[in-house]
Design an enzyme around this catalytic site. Sequence first.
Site, PDB file in Angstrom:
ATOM      1  N   GLY A   1      28.266  55.903  36.523  1.00 57.66           N
ATOM      2  CA  GLY A   1      29.154  54.740  36.437  1.00 57.66           C
ATOM      3  C   GLY A   1      30.496  55.056  35.808  1.00 57.66           C
TER       4      GLY A   1
ATOM      5  N   ASP B   1      37.601  52.145  41.634  1.00 53.92           N
ATOM      6  CA  ASP B   1      37.540  53.493  41.053  1.00 53.92           C
ATOM      7  C   ASP B   1      38.689  54.386  41.532  1.00 53.92           C
ATOM      8  OD1 ASP B   1      35.219  52.465  39.982  1.00 53.92           O
ATOM      9  OD2 ASP B   1      34.024  54.262  40.362  1.00 53.92           O
TER      10      ASP B   1
HETATM   11  O1  PMV Z   1      28.644  51.264  38.707  1.00 56.16           O
HETATM   12  P1  PMV Z   1      30.079  51.259  39.066  1.00 56.16           P
HETATM   13  O2  PMV Z   1      30.951  51.975  38.112  1.00 56.16           O
HETATM   14  O3  PMV Z   1      30.309  51.648  40.511  1.00 56.16           O
HETATM   15  O4  PMV Z   1      30.584  49.739  38.932  1.00 56.16           O
HETATM   16  C1  PMV Z   1      30.089  48.697  39.702  1.00 56.16           C
HETATM   17  C2  PMV Z   1      30.770  47.432  39.311  1.00 56.16           C
HETATM   18  C3  PMV Z   1      30.226  46.209  40.007  1.00 56.16           C
HETATM   19  O5  PMV Z   1      30.970  45.110  39.502  1.00 56.16           O
HETATM   20  C4  PMV Z   1      28.777  45.993  39.704  1.00 56.16           C
HETATM   21  C5  PMV Z   1      30.407  46.292  41.517  1.00 56.16           C
HETATM   22  C6  PMV Z   1      31.841  46.276  42.009  1.00 56.16           C
HETATM   23  O6  PMV Z   1      32.063  46.721  43.155  1.00 56.16           O
HETATM   24  O7  PMV Z   1      32.732  45.793  41.308  1.00 56.16           O
END
Ligand code: PMV
Length: 293
Positions: A91, A138
């Site tokens: 994450g 991201d």
């Molecule tokens: O787990 P990560 O860092 O890919 O974060 C996901 C964040 C969520 O809000 C759960 C999904 C999203 O696309 O925003």
Amino acid sequence: MIASAPGKVIVFGEHSVVYGKHAVVSAINLRCYVKVKKSREVRITSSFGTTGYDFAGKHAYISHAIRRFSEVCEVGGVEVEVRSDIPPASGLGSSAAVTVATLGALNAEFNAGLGREEIFELARKVELDVQGIGSGTDPFVSTFGGSWVLPEKRRFHTDLEFEVIDSGETSVTAEMVRRVRELRDAYPDVILPVLDAMDAIAVRGAEALERNDIAEISRLFRMNQSLLRAIGVSTPEIDRIVARVEEAGYSAKITGAGGGGCVLTTGMGEMRISLSAEGVRVEDFEDWGSADN
Ligand code: PMV
């Protein structure tokens, strides 16, 4: 040429952001470094091993990044080497960071003259090539760096530092998002107010970060973690980590999708992270020997 790009944390707003609520995300000081050299063939080396093009395997993001880059600039062959500070599948945005750093290094090696906006657009396509879905957050944060309030894309700065504990459990984002949606559909009268409360926490959280107000952040972390637990994305292991951190007088919450992955803490973590790190950049060292990772 060598380029690097940062990982990221979601400080507030995971899951609620899927429903249009606010989120606070930041680039972190853990970086991925990619070295690229023109060559006759494609060769990719990382801690996972050495491959050629590897679209469906460990080097999927890098392979797709080379392919997307070659749509804007001819690449005969290329040797790619990766070193990363960012733990994978936790994450912290390691996939986006390796994608963006690869594009940054290709851009420099082939003198393609791409700006950050163009690197972001390619990285966004690579995310979709590999994952099929993705919010683009991201690659955005990894390319531009800094700290951001979404969905407005308002930049802010904080000097606060946090720590991170890896639960050791893998977090599958798509699965967690699906589960939250099911819960919301079954219990809208319960879950919708929870998502609104998360939104309020994210708005207050951004203000507290800007003021470097760690006491307020600590209170908001506790509330946010309780709400994340309410929507079913914590795990017994994460609950134990959070309890240990709280017993020591700090606060902790899941960062990212949960169901595993990393916990963000105000102290007592395994890795210290600072926020608002710089986005993609070309490094001036030519040798891994002089990199500080
Ligand atoms: O787990 P990560 O860092 O890919 O974060 C996901 C964040 C969520 O809000 C759960 C999904 C999203 O696309 O925003």
